[in-house]
Design a protein around this motif. Structure first.
Motif, PDB file in Angstrom:
ATOM      1  N   PHE A  37     -10.930   4.625   2.950  1.00 56.27           N
ATOM      2  CA  PHE A  37      -9.801   3.707   2.907  1.00 56.27           C
ATOM      3  C   PHE A  37     -10.335   2.303   3.115  1.00 56.27           C
ATOM      4  CE2 PHE A  37      -8.094   7.768   3.973  1.00 56.27           C
ATOM      5  CZ  PHE A  37      -6.799   7.800   3.470  1.00 56.27           C
ATOM      6  N   ARG A  38      -9.544   1.328   2.749  1.00 56.59           N
ATOM      7  CA  ARG A  38      -9.936  -0.048   3.006  1.00 56.59           C
ATOM      8  C   ARG A  38      -8.718  -0.851   3.432  1.00 56.59           C
ATOM      9  NH1 ARG A  38     -11.369  -2.470  -3.049  1.00 56.59           N
ATOM     10  NH2 ARG A  38      -9.205  -2.755  -3.778  1.00 56.59           N
ATOM     11  N   GLN A  39      -8.980  -1.908   4.167  1.00 52.23           N
ATOM     12  CA  GLN A  39      -7.912  -2.774   4.629  1.00 52.23           C
ATOM     13  C   GLN A  39      -8.378  -4.219   4.578  1.00 52.23           C
ATOM     14  OE1 GLN A  39      -6.339  -1.855   8.521  1.00 52.23           O
ATOM     15  NE2 GLN A  39      -4.398  -2.842   8.026  1.00 52.23           N
ATOM     16  N   ALA A  40      -7.700  -4.999   3.765  1.00 56.19           N
ATOM     17  CA  ALA A  40      -7.981  -6.417   3.646  1.00 56.19           C
ATOM     18  C   ALA A  40      -7.119  -7.187   4.640  1.00 56.19           C
ATOM     19  CB  ALA A  40      -7.708  -6.897   2.228  1.00 56.19           C
ATOM     20  N   PRO A  41      -7.545  -8.378   5.028  1.00 59.17           N
ATOM     21  CA  PRO A  41      -6.747  -9.169   5.967  1.00 59.17           C
ATOM     22  C   PRO A  41      -5.333  -9.396   5.457  1.00 59.17           C
ATOM     23  CG  PRO A  41      -8.924 -10.122   5.731  1.00 59.17           C
ATOM     24  CD  PRO A  41      -8.808  -9.048   4.688  1.00 59.17           C
ATOM     25  N   LYS A  43      -3.123  -7.206   4.739  1.00 59.12           N
ATOM     26  CA  LYS A  43      -2.637  -6.161   3.858  1.00 59.12           C
ATOM     27  C   LYS A  43      -2.675  -4.810   4.553  1.00 59.12           C
ATOM     28  CE  LYS A  43      -4.073  -8.444  -0.435  1.00 59.12           C
ATOM     29  NZ  LYS A  43      -4.843  -8.290  -1.695  1.00 59.12           N
ATOM     30  N   GLU A  44      -1.913  -3.875   4.022  1.00 56.67           N
ATOM     31  CA  GLU A  44      -1.897  -2.527   4.567  1.00 56.67           C
ATOM     32  C   GLU A  44      -3.140  -1.769   4.135  1.00 56.67           C
ATOM     33  OE1 GLU A  44       2.962  -1.917   4.686  1.00 56.67           O
ATOM     34  OE2 GLU A  44       1.713  -0.652   3.419  1.00 56.67           O
ATOM     35  N   ARG A  45      -3.471  -0.755   4.908  1.00 57.79           N
ATOM     36  CA  ARG A  45      -4.614   0.075   4.574  1.00 57.79           C
ATOM     37  C   ARG A  45      -4.367   0.795   3.249  1.00 57.79           C
ATOM     38  NH1 ARG A  45      -7.512   3.310   9.336  1.00 57.79           N
ATOM     39  NH2 ARG A  45      -7.590   1.116   9.972  1.00 57.79           N
ATOM     40  N   GLU A  46      -5.391   0.808   2.409  1.00 56.60           N
ATOM     41  CA  GLU A  46      -5.284   1.307   1.051  1.00 56.60           C
ATOM     42  C   GLU A  46      -6.231   2.478   0.837  1.00 56.60           C
ATOM     43  OE1 GLU A  46      -6.002  -0.365  -3.549  1.00 56.60           O
ATOM     44  OE2 GLU A  46      -6.694  -1.494  -1.797  1.00 56.60           O
ATOM     45  N   PHE A  47      -5.737   3.487   0.180  1.00 58.14           N
ATOM     46  CA  PHE A  47      -6.559   4.636  -0.174  1.00 58.14           C
ATOM     47  C   PHE A  47      -7.546   4.267  -1.267  1.00 58.14           C
ATOM     48  CE2 PHE A  47      -7.030   8.161  -3.249  1.00 58.14           C
ATOM     49  CZ  PHE A  47      -7.777   9.025  -2.474  1.00 58.14           C
ATOM     50  N   VAL A  92     -12.330  -4.313   5.067  1.00 57.12           N
ATOM     51  CA  VAL A  92     -13.044  -3.389   5.931  1.00 57.12           C
ATOM     52  C   VAL A  92     -12.873  -2.000   5.330  1.00 57.12           C
ATOM     53  CG1 VAL A  92     -13.204  -2.361   8.225  1.00 57.12           C
ATOM     54  CG2 VAL A  92     -12.726  -4.807   7.980  1.00 57.12           C
ATOM     55  N   TYR A  93     -13.970  -1.311   5.121  1.00 59.01           N
ATOM     56  CA  TYR A  93     -13.945   0.004   4.493  1.00 59.01           C
ATOM     57  C   TYR A  93     -14.153   1.083   5.549  1.00 59.01           C
ATOM     58  CZ  TYR A  93     -13.898  -1.960  -0.176  1.00 59.01           C
ATOM     59  OH  TYR A  93     -13.525  -2.620  -1.326  1.00 59.01           O
ATOM     60  N   TYR A  94     -13.196   1.972   5.651  1.00 63.43           N
ATOM     61  CA  TYR A  94     -13.199   3.013   6.671  1.00 63.43           C
ATOM     62  C   TYR A  94     -13.491   4.371   6.052  1.00 63.43           C
ATOM     63  CZ  TYR A  94     -10.786  -0.418   9.604  1.00 63.43           C
ATOM     64  OH  TYR A  94     -10.433  -1.539  10.322  1.00 63.43           O
ATOM     65  N   CYS A  95     -14.484   5.035   6.584  1.00 63.94           N
ATOM     66  CA  CYS A  95     -14.716   6.427   6.258  1.00 63.94           C
ATOM     67  C   CYS A  95     -13.744   7.284   7.059  1.00 63.94           C
ATOM     68  CB  CYS A  95     -16.160   6.798   6.577  1.00 63.94           C
ATOM     69  SG  CYS A  95     -16.589   8.521   6.281  1.00 63.94           S
ATOM     70  N   ALA A  96     -13.247   8.343   6.457  1.00 66.08           N
ATOM     71  CA  ALA A  96     -12.295   9.221   7.117  1.00 66.08           C
ATOM     72  C   ALA A  96     -12.641  10.677   6.850  1.00 66.08           C
ATOM     73  CB  ALA A  96     -10.872   8.927   6.643  1.00 66.08           C
TER      74      ALA A  96
END
Length: 121
Positions: A37-41, A43-47, A92-96
């Motif tokens: 997932f990623r989340q830009a300043p 903005k909501e977290r995006e798949f 920011v890129y989040y591993c899940a």
């Protein structure tokens, strides 16, 4: 407890490439679906993408055609190769990770700390 350790990220010019990795520990890796997932300043977290146990991949619209993902069960690591990066990819890129039986339950996911990817114009 599943732990996810991410590496990669950084600053790159538009059109460039970056590679992210996510190493899992604490549980049997093959029993988990992995995703990004990623989340830009502001903005909501995006798949971005999910890789289920069979190896099949599901891509979000932002990633399809530009990002490639692989899963290495031997090293308990997933990789995300990001090509043709655009400024709008800055996030920011989040591993899940989710147990295969609980893929659709967001509250049961494990998360990496999320490296920053910044794409300059």
């Amino acid at each position: 407890q599943m732990q996810l350790v991410e590496s990669g990220g950084g600053l790159v010019q538009a059109g460039g490439s970056l590679r992210l990795s996510c190493a899992a520990s604490g549980r049997t890796f093959r029993n988990y679906a992995m995703g990004w997932f990623r989340q830009a300043p502001g903005k909501e977290r995006e798949f971005v993408v999910a890789i289920i146990g069979s190896g099949d991949r599901y891509y979000g619209d932002s990633a399809k055609g530009r990002f490639t993902n692989s899963r290495d069960n031997a090293t308990a690591t997933v990789y995300q190769q990001m090509n043709s990066l655009k400024p709008e990819d800055t996030a920011v890129y989040y591993c899940a990770a989710s147990p295969l039986s609980e893929v659709g339950i967001p509250t049961n996911r494990y998360w990496g700390r999320g490296p920053q990817v910044t794409v300059s114009p």
